[in-house]
Design a protein around this motif. Structure first.
Motif, PDB file in Angstrom:
ATOM      1  N   LYS A 103       0.955  -1.110  -0.039  1.00 51.53           N
ATOM      2  CA  LYS A 103       0.026   0.157  -0.054  1.00 51.53           C
ATOM      3  C   LYS A 103       0.858   1.230  -0.105  1.00 51.53           C
ATOM      4  N   PHE A 104       0.325   2.327  -0.418  1.00 52.38           N
ATOM      5  CA  PHE A 104       1.108   3.655  -0.553  1.00 52.38           C
ATOM      6  C   PHE A 104       0.290   4.904  -0.893  1.00 52.38           C
ATOM      7  N   TYR A 105       0.631   5.968  -0.322  1.00 49.97           N
ATOM      8  CA  TYR A 105      -0.238   7.215  -0.665  1.00 49.97           C
ATOM      9  C   TYR A 105      -0.067   7.605  -2.122  1.00 49.97           C
ATOM     10  N   GLN A 106      -1.029   7.494  -2.738  1.00 50.15           N
ATOM     11  CA  GLN A 106      -0.833   8.014  -4.188  1.00 50.15           C
ATOM     12  C   GLN A 106      -1.470   9.380  -4.319  1.00 50.15           C
ATOM     13  N   SER A 107      -0.365  10.250  -3.878  1.00 50.48           N
ATOM     14  CA  SER A 107      -0.612  11.570  -3.692  1.00 50.48           C
ATOM     15  C   SER A 107      -0.857  12.292  -5.204  1.00 50.48           C
ATOM     16  N   ARG A 108      -0.453  11.594  -6.415  1.00 51.64           N
ATOM     17  CA  ARG A 108      -0.754  12.312  -7.728  1.00 51.64           C
ATOM     18  C   ARG A 108      -0.858  10.866  -8.454  1.00 51.64           C
ATOM     19  N   PRO A 109      -1.794  11.070  -9.605  1.00 46.83           N
ATOM     20  CA  PRO A 109      -1.939   9.585 -10.386  1.00 46.83           C
ATOM     21  C   PRO A 109      -0.671   9.675 -11.461  1.00 46.83           C
ATOM     22  N   ILE A 110      -0.674   8.472 -12.013  1.00 51.73           N
ATOM     23  CA  ILE A 110       0.484   8.323 -13.076  1.00 51.73           C
ATOM     24  C   ILE A 110      -0.138   8.900 -14.492  1.00 51.73           C
ATOM     25  N   PRO A 111       0.546   9.741 -14.966  1.00 56.53           N
ATOM     26  CA  PRO A 111       0.064  10.086 -16.281  1.00 56.53           C
ATOM     27  C   PRO A 111      -0.213   9.037 -17.396  1.00 56.53           C
ATOM     28  N   ASP A 112      -1.238   9.478 -18.065  1.00 53.10           N
ATOM     29  CA  ASP A 112      -1.638   8.504 -19.116  1.00 53.10           C
ATOM     30  C   ASP A 112      -0.590   8.619 -20.098  1.00 53.10           C
ATOM     31  N   GLY A 113      -0.313   7.333 -20.531  1.00 56.16           N
ATOM     32  CA  GLY A 113       0.587   6.771 -21.618  1.00 56.16           C
ATOM     33  C   GLY A 113       1.880   6.405 -21.111  1.00 56.16           C
ATOM     34  N   PHE A 114       2.271   6.746 -19.834  1.00 57.20           N
ATOM     35  CA  PHE A 114       3.623   6.524 -19.229  1.00 57.20           C
ATOM     36  C   PHE A 114       3.603   4.829 -18.656  1.00 57.20           C
ATOM     37  N   VAL A 115       4.916   4.295 -18.837  1.00 61.32           N
ATOM     38  CA  VAL A 115       5.228   3.107 -18.468  1.00 61.32           C
ATOM     39  C   VAL A 115       6.003   2.975 -17.303  1.00 61.32           C
ATOM     40  N   VAL A 116       5.673   2.111 -16.185  1.00 63.99           N
ATOM     41  CA  VAL A 116       6.701   2.225 -15.028  1.00 63.99           C
ATOM     42  C   VAL A 116       7.742   1.131 -15.277  1.00 63.99           C
ATOM     43  N   LYS A 117       8.945   1.723 -15.224  1.00 64.30           N
ATOM     44  CA  LYS A 117      10.293   0.939 -15.937  1.00 64.30           C
ATOM     45  C   LYS A 117      10.907   0.157 -14.628  1.00 64.30           C
ATOM     46  N   GLN A 118      11.056   1.109 -13.651  1.00 59.16           N
ATOM     47  CA  GLN A 118      11.850   0.485 -12.516  1.00 59.16           C
ATOM     48  C   GLN A 118      11.254   1.214 -11.382  1.00 59.16           C
ATOM     49  N   ALA A 119      11.814   0.504  -9.925  1.00 54.10           N
ATOM     50  CA  ALA A 119      11.372   1.184  -8.693  1.00 54.10           C
ATOM     51  C   ALA A 119      12.332   1.093  -7.831  1.00 54.10           C
ATOM     52  N   ARG A 120      12.526   2.042  -6.974  1.00 49.83           N
ATOM     53  CA  ARG A 120      13.408   2.151  -5.943  1.00 49.83           C
ATOM     54  C   ARG A 120      12.903   2.202  -4.501  1.00 49.83           C
ATOM     55  N   VAL A 121      13.125   1.419  -3.610  1.00 52.75           N
ATOM     56  CA  VAL A 121      12.564   1.556  -2.458  1.00 52.75           C
ATOM     57  C   VAL A 121      13.755   2.367  -1.605  1.00 52.75           C
ATOM     58  N   VAL A 122      13.217   3.273  -0.824  1.00 52.78           N
ATOM     59  CA  VAL A 122      14.137   3.975  -0.047  1.00 52.78           C
ATOM     60  C   VAL A 122      13.588   4.110   1.429  1.00 52.78           C
ATOM     61  N   ARG A 123      14.549   3.796   2.156  1.00 51.28           N
ATOM     62  CA  ARG A 123      14.501   4.024   3.787  1.00 51.28           C
ATOM     63  C   ARG A 123      14.984   5.504   4.221  1.00 51.28           C
ATOM     64  N   ARG A 124      13.788   6.498   4.813  1.00 53.41           N
ATOM     65  CA  ARG A 124      14.348   7.656   5.451  1.00 53.41           C
ATOM     66  C   ARG A 124      13.785   7.609   7.045  1.00 53.41           C
ATOM     67  N   ALA A 125      14.252   8.924   7.532  1.00 50.34           N
ATOM     68  CA  ALA A 125      13.683   9.031   9.022  1.00 50.34           C
ATOM     69  C   ALA A 125      12.229   9.095   8.983  1.00 50.34           C
ATOM     70  N   SER A 126      11.387   9.373   8.086  1.00 44.65           N
ATOM     71  CA  SER A 126       9.992   9.629   8.112  1.00 44.65           C
ATOM     72  C   SER A 126       9.341   8.363   7.694  1.00 44.65           C
ATOM     73  N   GLY A 127      10.122   7.192   7.180  1.00 47.05           N
ATOM     74  CA  GLY A 127       9.480   6.007   6.711  1.00 47.05           C
ATOM     75  C   GLY A 127       9.861   5.271   5.472  1.00 47.05           C
ATOM     76  N   TYR A 128       9.202   4.671   4.767  1.00 42.26           N
ATOM     77  CA  TYR A 128       9.625   4.062   3.663  1.00 42.26           C
ATOM     78  C   TYR A 128       8.938   4.702   2.315  1.00 42.26           C
ATOM     79  N   PHE A 129       9.602   4.883   1.202  1.00 46.97           N
ATOM     80  CA  PHE A 129       9.262   5.720   0.020  1.00 46.97           C
ATOM     81  C   PHE A 129       9.516   4.651  -1.230  1.00 46.97           C
ATOM     82  N   VAL A 130       8.887   4.993  -2.210  1.00 49.93           N
ATOM     83  CA  VAL A 130       9.267   4.133  -3.453  1.00 49.93           C
ATOM     84  C   VAL A 130       9.211   5.261  -4.376  1.00 49.93           C
ATOM     85  N   MET A 131      10.134   5.065  -5.486  1.00 48.42           N
ATOM     86  CA  MET A 131      10.343   6.480  -6.463  1.00 48.42           C
ATOM     87  C   MET A 131      10.250   5.387  -7.650  1.00 48.42           C
ATOM     88  N   LEU A 132       9.164   5.614  -8.468  1.00 46.89           N
ATOM     89  CA  LEU A 132       8.893   5.022  -9.612  1.00 46.89           C
ATOM     90  C   LEU A 132       9.339   5.684 -10.734  1.00 46.89           C
TER      91      LEU A 132
END
Length: 389
Positions: free
Chosen positions: A151-180
């Motif tokens: 689960k994640f906070y989808q703060s903004r939708p992924i634009p139409d036509g774009f394809v998710v190529k890779q994902a980076r999982v990041v650990r920070r002081a305030s929690g875990y994040f994913v960079m698509l």
């Protein structure tokens, strides 16, 4: 090819958090082992055969190949057969760790960067999945290898036509994040010079001055929380190494650092959008901020984050269809923007520009920004149609 990176905050379960932490731990061990291999190989070639140290020496076979990415990736595959800990992590994730180390090693030689460092627990903060297949994002969840649907906070939708190529999982002081990383197969033309031009001069008296006469004060992001940071780090000195209290205090200090960083970044984005709303072409000075960071005001320069601001400003300008360009920084405070006369050097305590030739008077930083604007217009082959009043 157009590539964008969207960042979202994850809401992982306890089991998924354990999986993330295990992956980071294995990645850290692979990085440290691979870096140790490279260092040992270099140290074994440092001295002559007839001049070895009488105390100790690194002895590696003369025909041993340098452990580059390809050699270490092959050894990693062989090590996974007998090491169950390496099997517990996605193979491509570990390969990306070796690629990152190889890139850092090459940057050390080609770009004169520092020697890659060994990673302790707090320094290994992220790992990347270089390939993703099938449906990745669905109804507030993202599908990641090994982790499954997270689960994640989808703060903004992924634009139409774009394809998710890779994902980076990041650990920070305030929690875990994913960079698509999103890609769209489209050609993006360069934005030409057009419309109303604006020059920007950055400094420490004011964060920036524009050719329109606007002065933006410099927020002191770090100085505002410096006392609180100092007290926390003073307490850290008396905590036992490896204790729970020390780890808790380290986490508190990390959250404070992240608050400073997030506040600075938010200010940079808002300022960049404010500037882009005023004109169609933006010109700034071509400054080497590494040199600035070594001067008398290094602490204040790093606190302002001018390099990050210019990077954000160029991105916001591109996103909003504005032209962004850099001009020569030399002598911008020594020239009158109204008549191009040379007014001589000014000491830092002189904050007013007053031209002895034409009598034009204005704020020193505003005058410098107008000179930057005029240089930018001349650089793109246009005539200066309107000088400062």
């Amino acid at each position: 090819m157009l590539t964008l990176t969207y960042e979202y905050k994850l809401k992982p379960t306890k089991q998924q958090i354990q999986e993330i932490e295990n992956t980071l731990a294995v990645c850290r061990k692979v990085w440290n082992y691979a870096l140790r291999e490279r260092k040992d190989w270099v140290n074994s070639r440092k001295c002559k055969v007839n001049a070895c140290s009488i105390e100790y020496e690194y002895i590696i076979k003369a025909n041993e190949l340098f452990p580059n990415y390809h050699v270490q990736a092959k050894r990693l595959t062989e090590a996974k057969k007998n090491n169950p800990e390496l099997k517990s992590v996605n193979a491509q994730v570990l390969q990306q760790v070796l690629r990152t180390l190889d890139r850092a090693w090459e940057d050390m030689k080609s770009r004169n960067f520092g020697f890659p460092r060994f990673k302790k627990y707090f320094r290994m903060k992220s790992f990347v999945f270089p390939q993703l297949k099938g449906e990745i994002v669905k109804a507030g969840r993202v599908k990641l290898p090994q982790l499954g649907w997270v689960k994640f906070y989808q703060s903004r939708p992924i634009p139409d036509g774009f394809v998710v190529k890779q994902a980076r999982v990041v650990r920070r002081a305030s929690g875990y994040f994913v960079m698509l990383s999103l890609q769209l197969d489209v050609n993006v033309p360069n934005i030409p010079f057009r419309g109303h031009p604006i020059g920007i001069d950055v400094g420490l008296d004011s964060f920036l001055a524009t050719s329109e006469g606007q002065l933006i004060a410099r927020p002191k992001f770090f100085n505002a929380l410096h006392r609180q940071m100092e007290l926390l780090q003073r307490r850290l000195k008396f905590k036992k190494l490896g204790s729970n209290n020390r780890n808790k205090l380290n986490a508190k200090i990390a959250r404070l650092h992240q608050k400073i960083s997030d506040t600075r970044k938010d200010f940079h984005f808002k300022t960049a959008h404010n500037i882009c709303a005023q004109g169609d072409s933006i010109f700034v000075e071509d400054i080497d901020f590494k040199t600035w960071a070594k001067g008398m005001f290094c602490k204040h320069t790093l606190d302002a984050g001018f390099g990050q601001f210019f990077t954000i400003l160029s991105y916001v300008s591109w996103k909003r269809g504005k032209y962004f360009g850099k001009v020569n920084k030399d002598g911008t405070s020594q020239i009158c923007p109204n008549c191009d006369a040379h007014t001589g050097k000014k000491t830092l305590n002189i904050r007013i520009h007053s031209c002895p030739e034409c009598g034009y008077t204005t704020n020193r930083d505003v005058a410098a920004s107008q000179v930057i604007r005029n240089r930018g217009i001349s650089a793109v082959g246009q005539m200066v149609l309107e000088n400062a009043y």
